[in-house]
Design a protein around this motif. Structure first.
Motif, PDB file in Angstrom:
ATOM      1  N   TRP A 208      33.382   4.222  45.658  1.00  0.00           N
ATOM      2  CA  TRP A 208      32.473   4.900  46.576  1.00  0.00           C
ATOM      3  C   TRP A 208      31.101   4.236  46.575  1.00  0.00           C
ATOM      4  N   VAL A 212      29.208   2.443  49.686  1.00  0.00           N
ATOM      5  CA  VAL A 212      27.862   2.829  50.111  1.00  0.00           C
ATOM      6  C   VAL A 212      26.990   1.588  50.238  1.00  0.00           C
ATOM      7  N   ARG A 241      34.486   9.003  53.177  1.00  0.00           N
ATOM      8  CA  ARG A 241      33.969  10.208  53.845  1.00  0.00           C
ATOM      9  C   ARG A 241      34.287  11.455  53.038  1.00  0.00           C
ATOM     10  N   THR A 244      32.136  11.718  49.957  1.00  0.00           N
ATOM     11  CA  THR A 244      30.747  12.016  50.302  1.00  0.00           C
ATOM     12  C   THR A 244      30.541  13.511  50.527  1.00  0.00           C
ATOM     13  N   ALA A 250      27.349  13.840  47.187  1.00  0.00           N
ATOM     14  CA  ALA A 250      26.349  14.046  48.239  1.00  0.00           C
ATOM     15  C   ALA A 250      24.952  14.273  47.681  1.00  0.00           C
ATOM     16  N   LEU A 253      23.036  10.927  47.130  1.00  0.00           N
ATOM     17  CA  LEU A 253      23.011   9.885  48.163  1.00  0.00           C
ATOM     18  C   LEU A 253      21.739  10.029  48.982  1.00  0.00           C
ATOM     19  N   TRP A 281      26.805   8.559  57.142  1.00  0.00           N
ATOM     20  CA  TRP A 281      26.877   9.172  55.824  1.00  0.00           C
ATOM     21  C   TRP A 281      26.251  10.569  55.809  1.00  0.00           C
ATOM     22  N   THR A 285      27.258  14.766  54.052  1.00  0.00           N
ATOM     23  CA  THR A 285      26.566  15.234  52.862  1.00  0.00           C
ATOM     24  C   THR A 285      26.204  16.712  52.909  1.00  0.00           C
TER      25      THR A 285
END
Length: 287
Positions: A208, A212, A241, A244, A250, A253, A281, A285
């Motif tokens: 992940w 990102v 996804r 996230t 989340a 981020l 993104w 989140t």
């Protein structure tokens, strides 16, 4: 469970300044005691983001406090002035940058480790209180293979593919390495819910964070055709996804912080791929 396609990628990590470990008992020196240790992180940095997500997945907020530092270091050497006392207390006449990440010992006022993989493993193995088994017994080699693959096959390959000072053949070879890595992981996730099977592990955290970085940093230096090819791995980006949307992912981020850090560090040229976002993104989140 085999991850043979992932194994050939060689490891490449800069040597960390400190590599103490948290042990099982008092004889180890650094043994596991709640609130004895503190993390100093910049979640805009890939290593900081990995550690922050692991810390969140394990629910360690009340056991190991976190000090979050600005994404842009305030010292010319790339370090943080706030960390300088820790570094100087931990090494006589320390002359390097006071950089993140840092796991420090509040009892001694010294650094335990600056090596992200060790820090993540020690958090999971010494302090976990019922969270997911991020480093399952028997899957050590597979986890390390994914770590190497993300570092070399995604991060380093994407950097080489976008280098303005490389010739066309070098960039093309790096792009093919990147696409080959993404294809292998996409095929794996087509048949598995998570990278190593049916349960969330540290391998998913590694992937992940690599994705990102690929979409928020490296994409800016690729041409539009390359970015469309990178995006053409549906199982991989669906997995990104889904992760996230998990609160532990989340919460850490911060796209603005990542952009600030990138602008402060990057001297490369922006390419057409900068305009071709792979994932929105923020849509996943919950913010």
């Amino acid at each position: 469970m085999s991850v043979t396609p992932l194994a050939p990628v060689p490891p490449h990590h800069a040597a960390p300044a400190f590599r103490g470990r948290i042990g099982r008992d008092p004889r180890s020196g650094h043994y596991a005691v709640p609130r004895r240790y503190r993390l100093h992180l910049t979640p805009a940095c890939p290593d900081g983001l990995r550690i922050a997500v692991v810390h969140g997945l394990l629910g360690l907020g009340g056991i190991c406090p976190v000090t979050v530092l600005d994404p842009v270091p305030d010292c010319p050497d790339g370090g943080h002035a706030a960390l300088r006392p820790l570094y100087e207390a931990s090494a006589h006449r320390y002359a390097g940058p006071a950089a993140t990440p840092v796991l420090s010992d509040d009892w001694s006022g010294r650094i335990v480790s600056t090596h992200a993989p060790d820090i993540m493993r020690d958090l999971a193995r010494r302090f976990s209180t019922g969270g997911p088994a991020l480093y399952p017994c028997g899957a050590e080699a597979e986890t390390e293979a994914v770590e190497r693959l993300c570092a070399e096959g995604i991060d380093a390959a994407a950097q080489r593919a976008g280098r303005a000072d490389a010739d066309a053949a070098e960039r093309a070879a790096a792009l093919e390495e990147l696409l080959g890595t993404l294809r292998a992981l996409d095929e794996r996730l087509t048949g598995h819910r998570y990278v190593l099977g049916d349960e969330l592990t540290a391998a998913d955290v590694e992937l992940w964070v690599a994705l990102v970085q690929l979409d928020t940093v490296h994409r800016a230096h690729l041409d539009a055709t390359a970015v469309h090819r990178v995006a053409g791995h549906p199982a991989l980006w669906t997995h990104a996804r889904r992760l996230t949307g998990h609160p532990a992912f989340a919460a850490h981020l911060d796209l603005d912080a990542i952009a600030r850090r990138h602008r402060a560090r990057c001297r490369g040229l922006e390419a057409a791929g900068a305009a071709v976002q792979i994932l929105d993104w923020t849509a996943y989140t919950g913010r």
